[in-house]
Design a protein around this motif. Structure first.
Motif: not given
Length: 97
Positions: A1-21
């Motif tokens: 799992x160490x070879x997965x880029x940090x950018x991908x794993x940092x997506x976990x926990x982020x809030x998701x919004x539609x493009x109109x908020x």
């Protein structure tokens, strides 16, 4: 799992919004195409109860296709398609039943 880029794993926990908020949910996990080494979907939890009443009530999540993602920053923006996933007439019928 160490070879997965940090950018991908940092997506976990982020809030998701539609493009109109409109808040959609929070990224709980990622769906990956291991052969193609690409993210193919975002598994969301803590869903917006107005958009996904049944799933939110039952504790189920949803998977949003990664192709819907428009921008990734402090939050993730996706197409507003998700707001039209449910047919309003279908919800009305459920309330009458």
């Amino acid at each position: 799992m160490d070879d997965i880029p940090q950018e991908i794993t940092s997506l976990v926990g982020r809030e998701v919004y539609s493009n109109n908020g409109v808040f959609v949910g929070e990224v709980e996990d990622l769906r990956l195409n291991v052969d193609g080494e690409a993210v193919t979907g975002l598994a969301l939890a803590k869903l917006n109860g107005e958009l996904f009443a049944e799933e939110a009530r039952s504790g189920q999540g949803i998977i949003v296709p990664y192709r819907w993602v428009r921008a990734v920053g402090d939050v993730i923006l996706i197409n507003d398609v998700v707001e039209r996933v449910r047919d309003p007439d279908e919800e009305e019928d459920e309330l009458l039943a």
